[in-house]
Write an enzyme that holds these catalytic residues in place. Structure first.
Site, short mmCIF file in Angstrom:
data_model
loop_
_atom_site.label_atom_id
_atom_site.label_comp_id
_atom_site.label_asym_id
_atom_site.label_seq_id
_atom_site.Cartn_x
_atom_site.Cartn_y
_atom_site.Cartn_z
CG ASN A 61 37.70 39.16 36.60
OD1 ASN A 61 37.98 39.09 35.41
ND2 ASN A 61 38.62 39.28 37.54
CD GLU A 63 39.60 42.75 40.25
OE1 GLU A 63 40.44 43.68 40.27
OE2 GLU A 63 39.91 41.56 40.45
CB CYS A 72 33.04 36.11 40.03
SG CYS A 72 33.58 36.11 41.75
CD GLU A 74 33.55 32.12 37.95
OE1 GLU A 74 33.69 33.37 38.06
OE2 GLU A 74 34.36 31.31 38.45
CB CYS A 112 34.41 32.21 44.54
SG CYS A 112 32.93 33.17 44.18
CB CYS A 115 30.63 31.79 41.17
SG CYS A 115 31.06 33.52 40.90
ZN LIG Z 1 32.96 33.86 42.00
#
Ligand SMILES: [Zn+2]
Length: 157
Positions: A61, A63, A72, A74, A112, A115
């Site tokens: 990830n 940010e 993210c 993924e 999430c 993803c």
């Molecule tokens: Zn995600």
């Protein structure tokens, strides 16, 4: 009125029950957590994708102070994998996370919604299930397909 149920098949495995190839993918996902850039959430996520050409691509990830701009692990990984190897099919993905105290998360992490949707599209265009390995500190959840993470999925295909 009729009722229906959707069953999600999840195999709960100890690390020593993984195949050698799964163990390697899990190790790469765990390693990728150390390359996470997560100064805001402190939640360090790594992912690794096994490709049909034999390559493993991993990512973490990333940010950003403009918070929604981050990505993210993924999606970082699947977007890079498909842009680097557009002809290769995704065979499996492993996802791991470390928490603020730097320990691997006890409960296997799951992606999430965004993803899940992104991974599903790669499963559809690949034409075969992508095995999903959700990594916890002591156990791994193994699901046979991304579809299992996103029942009743939206798809144009
Ligand atoms: Zn995600």
């Amino acid at each position: 009125m009729k009722k229906t149920e959707i069953i999600v098949p999840i195999e709960v495995l100890a690390y020593d029950e993984l195949t050698p190839q799964e163990s390697q993918l899990v190790a790469e996902a765990r390693e990728a957590t150390f390359r996470s850039y997560a100064p805001y959430s402190k939640f360090k996520v790594g992912a690794a994708i096994q490709l049909s050409n034999g390559e493993i691509v991993s990512g973490s990830n990333q940010e950003n102070a403009a918070y929604p701009s981050g990505t993210c692990a993924e999606r970082t990984t699947c977007y890079y994998a498909h842009s680097r190897y557009p002809q290769a099919r995704f065979e499996a993905i492993a996802i791991a996370a470390r928490t603020e105290n730097d320990e691997f998360q006890a409960t296997p992490i799951s992606p999430c919604g965004a993803c899940r949707q992104a991974l599903l599209e790669y499963e559809v265009i690949g034409g075969a299930p992508i095995k999903v390995l959700l990594v916890g500190a002591e156990q791994v959840y193994r699901l046979p397909s991304v579809v299992n993470l996103l029942p009743l999925a939206f798809t144009e295909f």
